[in-house]
Design an enzyme around this catalytic site. Structure first.
Site, PDB file in Angstrom:
ATOM      1  N   GLY A  56      -7.531  -7.356   0.416  1.00 58.45           N
ATOM      2  CA  GLY A  56      -6.231  -7.228   1.069  1.00 58.45           C
ATOM      3  C   GLY A  56      -5.509  -8.555   1.154  1.00 58.45           C
TER       4      GLY A  56
ATOM      5  CE  LYS B 212     -18.121 -12.755   9.122  1.00 59.24           C
ATOM      6  NZ  LYS B 212     -18.133 -11.518   9.938  1.00 59.24           N
TER       7      LYS B 212
ATOM      8  NE  ARG C 249      -4.355  -1.561   1.636  1.00 62.48           N
ATOM      9  CZ  ARG C 249      -5.283  -2.042   2.458  1.00 62.48           C
ATOM     10  NH1 ARG C 249      -5.074  -2.010   3.754  1.00 62.48           N
ATOM     11  NH2 ARG C 249      -6.402  -2.529   1.981  1.00 62.48           N
TER      12      ARG C 249
ATOM     13  N   GLY D  82     -12.604  -3.972   0.736  1.00 64.76           N
ATOM     14  CA  GLY D  82     -13.958  -3.533   1.067  1.00 64.76           C
ATOM     15  C   GLY D  82     -14.484  -2.529   0.053  1.00 64.76           C
TER      16      GLY D  82
HETATM   17  P1  ADP Z   1      -9.747 -10.673   1.137  1.00 61.65           P
HETATM   18  O1  ADP Z   1      -9.000  -9.884   2.183  1.00 61.65           O
HETATM   19  O2  ADP Z   1      -8.884 -10.978  -0.049  1.00 61.65           O
HETATM   20  O3  ADP Z   1     -11.059 -10.055   0.787  1.00 61.65           O
HETATM   21  P2  ADP Z   1     -10.915 -12.406   3.130  1.00 61.65           P
HETATM   22  O4  ADP Z   1     -10.509 -11.419   4.186  1.00 61.65           O
HETATM   23  O5  ADP Z   1     -12.340 -12.548   2.822  1.00 61.65           O
HETATM   24  O6  ADP Z   1     -10.093 -12.098   1.773  1.00 61.65           O
HETATM   25  O7  ADP Z   1     -10.403 -13.860   3.541  1.00 61.65           O
HETATM   26  C1  ADP Z   1      -9.051 -14.136   3.728  1.00 61.65           C
HETATM   27  C2  ADP Z   1      -8.873 -15.227   4.750  1.00 61.65           C
HETATM   28  O8  ADP Z   1      -9.669 -16.356   4.442  1.00 61.65           O
HETATM   29  C3  ADP Z   1      -7.448 -15.728   4.778  1.00 61.65           C
HETATM   30  O9  ADP Z   1      -6.851 -15.335   5.987  1.00 61.65           O
HETATM   31  C4  ADP Z   1      -7.576 -17.251   4.672  1.00 61.65           C
HETATM   32  O10 ADP Z   1      -6.753 -17.947   5.589  1.00 61.65           O
HETATM   33  C5  ADP Z   1      -9.040 -17.465   5.009  1.00 61.65           C
HETATM   34  N1  ADP Z   1      -9.544 -18.723   4.455  1.00 61.65           N
HETATM   35  C6  ADP Z   1      -9.566 -19.116   3.184  1.00 61.65           C
HETATM   36  N2  ADP Z   1     -10.053 -20.370   3.053  1.00 61.65           N
HETATM   37  C7  ADP Z   1     -10.353 -20.780   4.302  1.00 61.65           C
HETATM   38  C8  ADP Z   1     -10.882 -21.984   4.854  1.00 61.65           C
HETATM   39  N3  ADP Z   1     -11.196 -23.010   4.075  1.00 61.65           N
HETATM   40  N4  ADP Z   1     -11.052 -22.054   6.189  1.00 61.65           N
HETATM   41  C9  ADP Z   1     -10.722 -21.012   6.985  1.00 61.65           C
HETATM   42  N5  ADP Z   1     -10.231 -19.843   6.525  1.00 61.65           N
HETATM   43  C10 ADP Z   1     -10.030 -19.733   5.206  1.00 61.65           C
HETATM   44 MG    MG Z   2      -9.305  -9.715   4.345  1.00 63.39          MG
END
Ligand code: ADP
Ligand code: MG
Length: 396
Positions: free
Chosen positions: A352, A199, A34, A376
């Protein structure tokens, strides 16, 4: 939206709202992506003789001065990357900030302390935010909005400050909006979207909107288990949002009606516990043992996802396919990143953790069309929401 070229910045104090919210381990910056993304705007302003005052937030100090959220290490790194001294103000809009801002010469750069040390920054109360924005406005003559990661927040430095000063969008914000517009207004087809991460509830809004624009939606990561459960499968101890199952079923029905293809994992890498050295076993997605958790998509899913990306012309990817932070569960995320590259499509990575995954797994960022700095913010844009920080910049 005006750009920095539309502002006469020479010899003037320009407040740049940047996104410097980097991950820290103590005072060591573990990913400076960033900070790097903020350089084009700061450099362009310096070259034109502006006196640059950078403002940013770090973490969630909730309106209190908390030393562990100080931007001081960021000032040092920013200085290294710019190859110039960055003066650091030990407060945000107080005596130190006024002194530092006042002492800047043309082309010099200062960083003020964490904006979120001030309760007015994130306040829901318009008057409280306004009061803080007035104090920030007193530091500068002009405003440049370049903190893309925060433009979806109605915060004083994002929303109220540009209403008080002549303003323009920085390079980063301009590029981000340009790319997102390309995804929403006229994506070249097939348009494939890969969603993962932890999520489902964070990403329901975007799925809803994508049902109207995307041709294919591939689901991996932790959110895949809510989809598998919605199809009636056992998901063991995997991440599951039970209260979202109905909504997910509804999406699957609507997708079928609209001819949008949903692609779910066909196999998953399971573990007996959440640890890098856990006992690992790959199973079919419809036969996850009750006492095991899925921590990555399996190799057949990775192949399937890559095949679904191969002929795409546009790809948006948000959310890792598995717990990529642990190498034994990084395979799916690595395969999807490679799938994006091999597709030759216009590819956009948002989020992120997704951006961090691309870098930590050793991919060359330049192999992607665009890596968004704001998870976000990019999701809310794709949801069709109005982003306060963009609305304020568009307001002439
Ligand atoms: P981004 O920041 O790219 O939007 P998120 O914050 O939604 O992504 O999710 C990222 C997290 O999801 C990572 O820390 C990863 O470890 C977790 N994750 C991915 N697959 C799984 C899983 N099967 N079980 C638990 N956590 C998971
Ligand atoms: Mg994230």
């Amino acid at each position: 939206m005006r750009t920095i070229e539309d502002l006469d910045v020479t010899g003037r104090r320009v407040f740049v709202r940047a996104d410097l919210n980097v991950p820290l381990d103590g005072d060591r910056i573990t990913d400076d992506g960033r900070i790097r993304a903020s350089l084009p705007t700061i450099n362009a302003l310096r070259e034109r003789g502006a006196r640059v005052i950078v403002g940013a937030h770090l973490g969630r100090p909730k309106g209190q001065v908390k030393p562990e959220f100080s931007l001081r290490p960021v000032a040092a790194r920013l200085g290294e990357l710019l190859g110039a001294e960055v003066r650091f103000a030990t407060d945000t809009a107080g005596e130190s900030a006024r002194e530092v801002a006042g002492a800047l010469a043309d082309g010099e750069v200062a960083l003020v302390e964490n904006l979120r040390f001030e309760p007015g920054e994130t306040s829901k109360d318009d008057a409280e935010r306004g009061e803080f924005a007035d104090r920030l406005a007193a530091l500068a003559d002009l405003y440049v909005g370049d903190g893309f990661g925060a433009v979806h927040r109605k915060h004083a430095s994002v929303f109220d400050l540009p209403r008080r000063l002549p303003h323009a969008a920085g390079r980063l914000v301009f590029t981000e909006i340009d790319v997102l517009r390309r995804l929403t207004e006229s994506p070249q087809r097939p348009y494939a979207v890969v969603l993962g991460g932890s999520k489902v509830s964070d990403k329901l809004g975007v799925i809803e909107n994508l049902l109207g624009t995307a041709d294919r939606i591939l689901i991996g990561g932790g959110m895949a288990y809510t989809f598998l459960a919605a199809q009636g499968h056992e998901v063991g101890t995997s991440l599951l949002e039970r209260d979202q199952i109905d909504t997910v079923q509804e999406y699957l029905r609507r997708a079928a009606d609209k001819g949008v293809e949903f692609v779910l994992p066909v196999d998953v890498v399971t573990a007996d516990r959440f640890a890098a050295d856990a006992d690992r076993r790959t199973v079919d997605a419809d036969s996850i043992p009750a006492d095991r958790m899925g921590l990555d998509i399996g190799p057949r899913s990775a192949e399937l996802f890559a095949a679904k990306l191969a002929d795409a012309q546009t790809v948006f990817w948000n959310g890792p396919m598995g717990v990529f932070e642990m190498e034994p569960f990084a395979g799916g995320t690595r395969a999807v990143a490679q799938g994006l590259i091999d597709s030759g499509a216009f590819t956009v990575v948002g989020g992120g953790d997704s951006a961090a995954a691309v870098r930590s797994l050793g991919f060359d960022e330049r192999a992607f069309g665009h890596i968004s700095t704001g998870g976000g913010a990019s999701l809310e844009y794709l949801e069709g929401k109005t982003l306060p920080g963009i609305a304020a910049l568009e307001d002439e």
